[in-house]
Design a protein around this motif. Structure first.
Motif, short mmCIF file in Angstrom:
data_model
loop_
_atom_site.label_atom_id
_atom_site.label_comp_id
_atom_site.label_asym_id
_atom_site.label_seq_id
_atom_site.Cartn_x
_atom_site.Cartn_y
_atom_site.Cartn_z
N SER A 14 -51.70 -54.95 -17.14
CA SER A 14 -53.08 -55.38 -16.89
C SER A 14 -53.04 -56.81 -16.41
O SER A 14 -52.14 -57.59 -16.79
CB SER A 14 -53.93 -55.27 -18.16
N HIS A 15 -54.01 -57.15 -15.57
CA HIS A 15 -54.10 -58.53 -15.10
C HIS A 15 -55.56 -58.95 -15.04
O HIS A 15 -56.38 -58.27 -14.41
CB HIS A 15 -53.46 -58.70 -13.73
N HIS A 70 -48.27 -58.39 -5.69
CA HIS A 70 -48.03 -59.75 -6.18
C HIS A 70 -47.32 -59.75 -7.53
O HIS A 70 -46.56 -60.67 -7.82
CB HIS A 70 -49.36 -60.51 -6.26
N HIS A 71 -47.54 -58.73 -8.34
CA HIS A 71 -46.78 -58.63 -9.59
C HIS A 71 -45.33 -58.24 -9.33
O HIS A 71 -44.42 -58.76 -9.99
CB HIS A 71 -47.43 -57.60 -10.53
N LEU A 72 -45.09 -57.35 -8.39
CA LEU A 72 -43.72 -56.92 -8.10
C LEU A 72 -42.89 -58.05 -7.50
O LEU A 72 -41.66 -58.05 -7.62
CB LEU A 72 -43.74 -55.72 -7.16
N ARG A 130 -48.24 -62.93 -13.01
CA ARG A 130 -47.62 -62.51 -14.26
C ARG A 130 -48.61 -61.66 -15.04
O ARG A 130 -49.79 -61.99 -15.11
CB ARG A 130 -47.22 -63.74 -15.08
N PRO A 131 -48.16 -60.55 -15.62
CA PRO A 131 -49.11 -59.67 -16.32
C PRO A 131 -49.82 -60.37 -17.48
O PRO A 131 -49.21 -61.16 -18.21
CB PRO A 131 -48.22 -58.54 -16.84
N THR A 132 -51.10 -60.06 -17.63
CA THR A 132 -51.83 -60.46 -18.82
C THR A 132 -51.36 -59.62 -20.00
O THR A 132 -51.29 -60.09 -21.14
CB THR A 132 -53.34 -60.28 -18.60
N ALA A 133 -51.04 -58.36 -19.72
CA ALA A 133 -50.46 -57.45 -20.71
C ALA A 133 -49.54 -56.50 -19.97
O ALA A 133 -49.68 -56.27 -18.77
CB ALA A 133 -51.56 -56.67 -21.44
N GLY A 134 -48.57 -55.94 -20.69
CA GLY A 134 -47.61 -55.04 -20.07
C GLY A 134 -46.40 -55.78 -19.54
O GLY A 134 -46.24 -56.99 -19.76
N ASP A 189 -37.45 -61.68 -16.61
CA ASP A 189 -37.47 -63.04 -17.14
C ASP A 189 -38.18 -63.95 -16.13
O ASP A 189 -37.69 -64.14 -15.02
CB ASP A 189 -36.01 -63.50 -17.34
N TYR A 190 -39.31 -64.53 -16.53
CA TYR A 190 -40.12 -65.34 -15.62
C TYR A 190 -39.68 -66.80 -15.56
O TYR A 190 -40.46 -67.66 -15.19
CB TYR A 190 -41.60 -65.26 -16.01
#
Length: 282
Positions: free
Chosen positions: A12-13, A50-52, A57-61, A71-72
Motif C-alpha cells: 500500500s502507498h 515507481h515502487h519497483l 517506498r511502501p507505506t505497508a507491505g 534493503d532501502y
C-alpha cells in the motif's frame, strides 16, 4: 517455479496529501517475460513502476528481490537502479544533458566504468534504438519520439535485468510503435524482463506474455494474456472492454464463419485466418 525476480507483496502507498496510490497490491515478475500492466488512468500503474524502481517506498507491505525483502539503504537503491531501469512517460522528465551521447553515458559513468566500457555501452544502446547517427546531436533538437528512444538507450546502457516503461507508446506514430515493439521483443528474447504500463487492451493482448490488471490501486488479476483477456467480467471491473480481435473472433465462430479454437492475438492475424479459411474479405 523459481522465486520471482521481483515482487510486490501486499503493498500500500499513501501520498503526503493523504491520497492512496496503492491498496494491498501484489504482483510478481519472472525473468525474460513480457508483461503489460493494464488499467485505466488513475488505477495505480505508475505508482507500481515507481515502487519497483525504488523511487517510492511502501507505506505497508514489501518489495522483494529474488525472494528477499529489499534493503532501502543507499547501496541497496544504487544496486536496484543498476538492475531495474525505468523509462518515464514524458521524456523531458528524464533527459538533462546537452547531447544525446552525454545523456546515454550518464548511468554507465556513475557505475564507475572505464572510458572504453562506457563508449561501448553507449554505442550499443544507441544502435539498439536506431540513433547511432544522432549521438552528437543536441537533445533539444530531437522529436518527441526520438527523445523517448534516447531515454530507453540511457536505460539500456545500464544493461538492466528489468526494463520498466510508463505508457511507452503514447505520442509515437505507428511506425515508431512497431520499431519499439520489435526492440522490446529482442530484449525479452535476451532474458530481460519487460513490464510496460498501458490502457490499450488491444496492444496488451497482442504483445504481452502475461498481464497484471490494475483497478483502484490493486492488482485484481494476473495471468497469461489470452486467459485474462477472455474474462469479460474481470475486464469490466478494471474499466476495460474485451480486445477487438477476441470479440470479432467470437462473433465469427458463432456465425459459423470460423471454427472454434484459440482466437488470433490481433485483428491482422484474424484477417489472415479469414483469408486462409476461404472467406472473401474484399
Amino acid at each position: 517455479m523459481n522465486a520471482a525476480l521481483m515482487e510486490l507483496q501486499a503493498v500500500s502507498h499513501v501520498y503526503p496529501d493523504g491520497s492512496h496510490g496503492l491498496r494491498d497490491c501484489s504482483l510478481s515478475l519472472q525473468r525474460g517475460r513480457r508483461y503489460a500492466l493494464l488499467g485505466a488512468n488513475g488505477a495505480g500503474k505508475t505508482t507500481v513502476l515507481h515502487h519497483l524502481n525504488g523511487l517510492l517506498r511502501p507505506t505497508a507491505g514489501q518489495l522483494r528481490i529474488e525472494g528477499k525483502a529489499f534493503d532501502y539503504s543507499r547501496t541497496g537503491l544504487t544496486t536496484l537502479r543498476s538492475r531495474v531501469g525505468l523509462v518515464f512517460q514524458n521524456p523531458d522528465r528524464q533527459l538533462f544533458s546537452a547531447l544525446v551521447e552525454e545523456d546515454v553515458s550518464f548511468g554507465p559513468l556513475n557505475l564507475g566504468l572505464g572510458a572504453d566500457a562506457v563508449r561501448g555501452r553507449v554505442a550499443a544502446a544507441l544502435d539498439a534504438v536506431g540513433l547511432r547517427e544522432q549521438a552528437r546531436r543536441p537533445v533539444h533538437q530531437l522529436s518527441f519520439g526520438q527523445k523517448k528512444r534516447v531515454c530507453i538507450a540511457g536505460v539500456l546502457a545500464m544493461e538492466p535485468d528489468v526494463l520498466l516503461l510508463d505508457e511507452p507508446m503514447a505520442g509515437l506514430d505507428a511506425p515508431m510503435q512497431t520499431e519499439l515493439t520489435a526492440l522490446l521483443d529482442r530484449l525479452a528474447a535476451r532474458g530481460v524482463t519487460v513490464l510496460l504500463s498501458t490502457h490499450d487492451i488491444d496492444f496488451a493482448y497482442r504483445w504481452a506474455d502475461d498481464i497484471h490488471v490494475m483497478a483502484a490501486g490493486r492488482c485484481v488479476a494476473s495471468g497469461p494474456a489470452p486467459d485474462l483477456c477472455a474474462q469479460a467480467d474481470l475486464l469490466r471491473t478494471a474499466g476495460q472492454r474485451p480486445p477487438a480481435a477476441l470479440a470479432l473472433h467470437a462473433q465469427l465462430v458463432t456465425r459459423g464463419v470460423l471454427p472454434a479454437g484459440p482466437a488470433p492475438r490481433s485483428v491482422d492475424a484474424l484477417l489472415d485466418a479469414l483469408k486462409y479459411s476461404g472467406v472473401s474479405i474484399a
